[in-house]
Design a protein around this motif. Structure first.
Motif, PDB file in Angstrom:
ATOM      1  N   ARG A  87     -65.962 -25.758 -45.532  1.00  0.00           N
ATOM      2  CA  ARG A  87     -66.084 -24.303 -45.366  1.00  0.00           C
ATOM      3  C   ARG A  87     -67.547 -23.902 -45.168  1.00  0.00           C
ATOM      4  O   ARG A  87     -67.858 -23.048 -44.341  1.00  0.00           O
ATOM      5  N   SER A  88     -68.439 -24.533 -45.935  1.00  0.00           N
ATOM      6  CA  SER A  88     -69.870 -24.231 -45.783  1.00  0.00           C
ATOM      7  C   SER A  88     -70.368 -24.626 -44.400  1.00  0.00           C
ATOM      8  O   SER A  88     -71.119 -23.883 -43.763  1.00  0.00           O
ATOM      9  N   ALA A  89     -69.952 -25.779 -43.923  1.00  0.00           N
ATOM     10  CA  ALA A  89     -70.360 -26.225 -42.588  1.00  0.00           C
ATOM     11  C   ALA A  89     -69.807 -25.282 -41.524  1.00  0.00           C
ATOM     12  O   ALA A  89     -70.505 -24.954 -40.545  1.00  0.00           O
ATOM     13  N   LEU A  90     -68.574 -24.826 -41.696  1.00  0.00           N
ATOM     14  CA  LEU A  90     -67.977 -23.891 -40.742  1.00  0.00           C
ATOM     15  C   LEU A  90     -68.717 -22.556 -40.748  1.00  0.00           C
ATOM     16  O   LEU A  90     -68.996 -21.991 -39.680  1.00  0.00           O
ATOM     17  N   ARG A  91     -69.087 -22.071 -41.919  1.00  0.00           N
ATOM     18  CA  ARG A  91     -69.848 -20.817 -41.995  1.00  0.00           C
ATOM     19  C   ARG A  91     -71.218 -20.956 -41.342  1.00  0.00           C
ATOM     20  O   ARG A  91     -71.663 -20.070 -40.619  1.00  0.00           O
ATOM     21  N   ARG A  92     -71.895 -22.085 -41.602  1.00  0.00           N
ATOM     22  CA  ARG A  92     -73.202 -22.325 -40.968  1.00  0.00           C
ATOM     23  C   ARG A  92     -73.067 -22.363 -39.454  1.00  0.00           C
ATOM     24  O   ARG A  92     -73.881 -21.796 -38.727  1.00  0.00           O
ATOM     25  N   ALA A  93     -72.035 -23.018 -38.967  1.00  0.00           N
ATOM     26  CA  ALA A  93     -71.822 -23.101 -37.519  1.00  0.00           C
ATOM     27  C   ALA A  93     -71.536 -21.718 -36.935  1.00  0.00           C
ATOM     28  O   ALA A  93     -72.036 -21.388 -35.850  1.00  0.00           O
ATOM     29  N   VAL A 116     -72.580 -18.829 -38.125  1.00  0.00           N
ATOM     30  CA  VAL A 116     -73.844 -18.079 -38.142  1.00  0.00           C
ATOM     31  C   VAL A 116     -74.764 -18.566 -37.017  1.00  0.00           C
ATOM     32  O   VAL A 116     -75.387 -17.761 -36.326  1.00  0.00           O
ATOM     33  N   ASP A 117     -74.839 -19.877 -36.812  1.00  0.00           N
ATOM     34  CA  ASP A 117     -75.652 -20.419 -35.721  1.00  0.00           C
ATOM     35  C   ASP A 117     -75.170 -19.904 -34.368  1.00  0.00           C
ATOM     36  O   ASP A 117     -75.972 -19.561 -33.500  1.00  0.00           O
ATOM     37  N   LEU A 118     -73.856 -19.852 -34.194  1.00  0.00           N
ATOM     38  CA  LEU A 118     -73.292 -19.341 -32.937  1.00  0.00           C
ATOM     39  C   LEU A 118     -73.658 -17.873 -32.736  1.00  0.00           C
ATOM     40  O   LEU A 118     -74.083 -17.475 -31.646  1.00  0.00           O
ATOM     41  N   LEU A 119     -73.534 -17.074 -33.786  1.00  0.00           N
ATOM     42  CA  LEU A 119     -73.862 -15.652 -33.698  1.00  0.00           C
ATOM     43  C   LEU A 119     -75.337 -15.447 -33.357  1.00  0.00           C
ATOM     44  O   LEU A 119     -75.681 -14.655 -32.472  1.00  0.00           O
ATOM     45  N   ILE A 120     -76.214 -16.182 -34.035  1.00  0.00           N
ATOM     46  CA  ILE A 120     -77.653 -16.058 -33.774  1.00  0.00           C
ATOM     47  C   ILE A 120     -77.972 -16.499 -32.350  1.00  0.00           C
ATOM     48  O   ILE A 120     -78.755 -15.855 -31.651  1.00  0.00           O
ATOM     49  N   THR A 121     -77.353 -17.585 -31.901  1.00  0.00           N
ATOM     50  CA  THR A 121     -77.597 -18.070 -30.542  1.00  0.00           C
ATOM     51  C   THR A 121     -77.124 -17.065 -29.502  1.00  0.00           C
ATOM     52  O   THR A 121     -77.818 -16.833 -28.500  1.00  0.00           O
ATOM     53  N   GLU A 122     -75.975 -16.449 -29.727  1.00  0.00           N
ATOM     54  CA  GLU A 122     -75.486 -15.435 -28.782  1.00  0.00           C
ATOM     55  C   GLU A 122     -76.438 -14.247 -28.712  1.00  0.00           C
ATOM     56  O   GLU A 122     -76.730 -13.729 -27.629  1.00  0.00           O
TER      57      GLU A 122
END
Length: 120
Positions: free
Chosen positions: A43-49, A51-57
């Motif tokens: 779940r933590s890895a999924l949340r980090r991913a 957030v990374d996707l949102l920041i990248t967008e």
């Protein structure tokens, strides 16, 4: 005759049986903890991913906006250069950087430019 028949039944009695049951209970509890830890990590890895996707967008959107603005500035500068309005500004900027002490200077292409000198 049924003499010497062998049965595969475990005959546990007393402490051996209790120890085996306790060991099985502890193994089941440990498996539950391992599952909970693995679930938490995933779940933590999924949340980090996410957030990374949102920041990248958002970063892509900002960079596209900056790129559009810079392209507009480049187009405007090209139009000014084609119209002849940019030449004076280029010479003035060159003289401001290279001729700090005298009232006139010669640009790299041999044109002599006079500039106002401030007296204190």
């Amino acid at each position: 005759m049924a003499v010497g028949r062998r049965h595969d039944w475990l005959l546990d009695a007393g402490a051996k049986r209790g120890a085996r049951i306790s060991l099985a209970d502890l193994s089941a509890q440990r498996a539950g903890y391992d599952l909970a830890e693995l679930t938490w990590k995933q779940r933590s890895a999924l949340r980090r991913a996410a957030v990374d996707l949102l920041i990248t967008e958002r970063e892509i959107a900002l960079r596209e906006t900056v790129n559009t603005d810079r392209q507009a500035q480049l187009d405007m500068s090209r139009r000014r250069l084609e119209a002849g309005a940019a030449a004076r500004a280029i010479w003035t900027a060159w003289c401001a950087m290279h001729c700090r002490t005298s009232s006139s200077c010669t640009t790299p292409d041999g044109v002599r430019v006079w500039r106002a000198v401030r007296w204190r």
